[in-house]
Design a protein around this motif. Structure first.
Motif, short mmCIF file in Angstrom:
data_model
loop_
_atom_site.label_atom_id
_atom_site.label_comp_id
_atom_site.label_asym_id
_atom_site.label_seq_id
_atom_site.Cartn_x
_atom_site.Cartn_y
_atom_site.Cartn_z
N LYS A 50 0.98 -1.24 -0.15
CA LYS A 50 0.33 -0.11 0.17
C LYS A 50 1.31 1.45 0.14
N GLN A 51 2.27 1.13 -0.64
CA GLN A 51 2.57 2.38 -0.61
C GLN A 51 3.38 2.80 -2.45
N LYS A 52 3.22 3.99 -2.54
CA LYS A 52 3.05 4.12 -3.68
C LYS A 52 4.21 3.84 -4.49
N SER A 53 5.15 4.41 -3.78
CA SER A 53 6.87 3.89 -5.12
C SER A 53 7.63 2.91 -3.62
N LEU A 54 7.06 2.39 -3.02
CA LEU A 54 7.91 1.72 -2.09
C LEU A 54 9.27 0.70 -3.42
N ALA A 55 8.56 0.56 -4.10
CA ALA A 55 9.75 -0.53 -5.10
C ALA A 55 9.77 0.80 -6.71
N ARG A 56 10.57 0.83 -7.07
CA ARG A 56 10.55 1.73 -7.79
C ARG A 56 10.06 0.94 -8.87
N THR A 57 9.16 1.74 -10.27
CA THR A 57 8.32 0.94 -11.38
C THR A 57 9.01 1.92 -12.11
N SER A 58 8.96 1.37 -13.35
CA SER A 58 9.22 1.84 -15.28
C SER A 58 9.23 1.00 -15.81
N LYS A 59 8.42 2.10 -17.74
CA LYS A 59 8.36 1.44 -18.29
C LYS A 59 9.59 0.51 -18.93
N THR A 60 10.91 1.12 -19.08
CA THR A 60 11.75 0.36 -19.47
C THR A 60 12.36 -0.74 -18.56
#
Length: 217
Positions: A50-60
């Motif tokens: 329930k955290q928006k940026s705990l793990a980094r997300t990327s379109k790459t």
């Protein structure tokens, strides 16, 4: 190790490690998340915690290049393993990721379960299956998470789930499968329930034997 429930929203980033020698002490309980570089692993971790940026997300695809460690409480951790199987990265970098992934899975004694995330539209690639076989041989439970379930209509989603369910007995181990969507949070209660069970397992007194060989890309 306490059997007290885990509060996943309490997850906090601890460190990024290039290999197991730079990880926290090999004690307590860990659950690892592994998947192809475009399987939606980071989004699933963010949804779980329930955290928006705990793990980094990327379109790459392939952005997760190290072993990322998240503490849940005093001895229980989530591990975000390097993404694997993405062909459009330099070969040397691919081998480096693969070595770190393989070494962690073979040698980390506090590992209690492996979550293998797969895009529901492209499930059960060769390395996905190899990871499952390794875990079974090491007496580890496996949860196959078919991500991006919202991308398929209900009929196709159910058909894919049934196809995977029918294939799982062939691994001869404790392997389960769920569908999951970070967008609409379908499958989240099942994911939480299964991980709670893994994190309630007692820590072994004896060292878990390591698996010989390496996982090939």
């Amino acid at each position: 190790m306490s059997s007290q429930s885990v509060h996943f929203q309490s997850a906090r980033f601890i460190t990024s490690a290039p290999d197991i020698r730079h990880l926290p002490a090999d004690e307590g309980l860990e659950v690892a998340f592994a998947g192809r570089s475009n399987a939606g692993k980071s989004s699933a971790l963010n949804t779980l915690t329930k955290q928006k940026s705990l793990a980094r997300t990327s379109k790459t695809p392939g952005r997760t290049q190290q072993i990322n460690v998240f503490s849940l409480d005093d001895g229980r951790r989530l591990i975000d393993l390097p993404g694997y199987g993405f062909a459009k990265v330099p070969l040397a970098m691919k081998h480096k990721w693969q070595q770190a992934l393989s070494e962690y899975l073979q040698k980390r004694k506090c590992l209690r379960g492996l979550v293998v995330l797969m895009d529901i539209r492209h499930p059960m690639k060769d390395l996905d299956q190899e990871l499952i076989h390794w875990a079974v041989e090491s007496d580890l439970p496996v949860l196959v998470v078919l991500t991006k379930a919202d991308k398929l209509k209900s009929g196709a989603r159910k058909a894919t789930l049934m196809q995977i369910q029918e294939a799982l007995p062939g691994f001869n181990g404790d392997v389960q499968v769920i569908t999951f969507s970070s967008l609409n949070k379908s499958g989240l209660p099942d994911l939480e329930r299964i991980l709670q069970g893994w994190f309630s397992l007692p820590a072994d007194e004896d060292d878990q034997s390591s698996t010989e060989g390496s996982i090939q890309s």
